[in-house]
Write a protein that holds these residues in place. Structure first.
Motif: not given
Length: 240
Positions: A88-117
């Motif tokens: 539950n960290e934030t970005t160091a520069a702006t303090g905003a929440e960390i978001e995944l791009t659509s490409l990163e989300t797709r790679l997470c699915n390929i790698l078997g990461y639980n996006i729901k968690d």
């Protein structure tokens, strides 16, 4: 094809890269580590490079080894991002929440990461903690069960070893008894042979004595002279 030195990876190349990795999950997950696996990995990255380099107009042109290096770095950055989201960290520069791009989300699915968690951690940081504790309890139960099974297996192995040892001891004892029996039989046969030799010697002595009598009293009488022969034998005995 003219090769450009520009190293920017286009969106089209990223999509093609993820499609290729989705079809070759072992390559994406880094499971090709054996000698044969490394040869296959090299071949697959060469094939991937041929696909991606077709789209090199105004974008990156790399060989298989360079595309593999690019993917390794990209996956490492994604792993750092996922780790930060779980904490539950934030970005160091702006303090905003960390978001995944659509490409990163797709790679997470390929790698078997639980996006729901990951999304749950953003919405409620404590929810992931509860899930983590639950998962930890499940893992602990699995470890204990595995240990009990291992202990039971060790006990069965030890019991089997003891049974085999007892069987081996019994076999040795039977062999020893057989050997003792054979020795006694051989000893008895030797004694019998010795007795036969004594009997044979006695018979030989007896035959010699009879022969001496025959020599002394003449040839053995016929049936009609039996009385005369008997009288001579008695006379000899009296003289002796």
């Amino acid at each position: 094809m003219e090769r450009t030195l520009k190293k920017t990876v286009s969106l089209r190349q990223m999509k093609l890269l993820l499609e290729f990795l989705d079809k070759n999950r072992n390559l994406a997950l880094g499971r090709l580590r054996s000698k044969e696996g490394r040869a296959l990995s090299k071949k697959l990255w060469a094939e991937c490079a041929d696909i991606l380099n077709v789209e090199n107009v105004g974008s990156s042109f790399r060989n298989g080894r360079e595309w593999a290096k690019f993917y390794t770095d990209y996956k490492a950055r994604l792993n750092n991002k996922v780790r930060a989201m779980r904490n539950n960290e934030t970005t160091a520069a702006t303090g905003a929440e960390i978001e995944l791009t659509s490409l990163e989300t797709r790679l997470c699915n390929i790698l078997g990461y639980n996006i729901k968690d990951l999304l749950m951690a953003k919405a409620n940081p404590l929810s992931l903690t509860r899930e983590a504790k639950k998962e930890s309890k499940i893992k602990t139960k699995r470890v204990k069960l595995k240990r009990r099974r291992s202990s039971s297996s060790d006990s069965s192995i030890n019991s089997a070893k003891e049974t085999l040892e007892r069987i081996e001891e019994s076999r040795i004892e039977v062999d020893r008894l057989k050997a003792d029996g054979l020795f006694k039989i051989a000893e008895s046969l030797a004694q019998m042979a010795e007795a036969q030799n004594r009997v044979a010697a006695s018979m030989e002595n007896l035959g010699a004595g009879v022969w001496q009598l025959l020599q002394r009293f003449g040839p053995a009488p016929g049936p009609q002279d039996g009385k005369i022969w008997e009288d001579k034998v008695q006379e000899h005995n009296i003289l002796q």
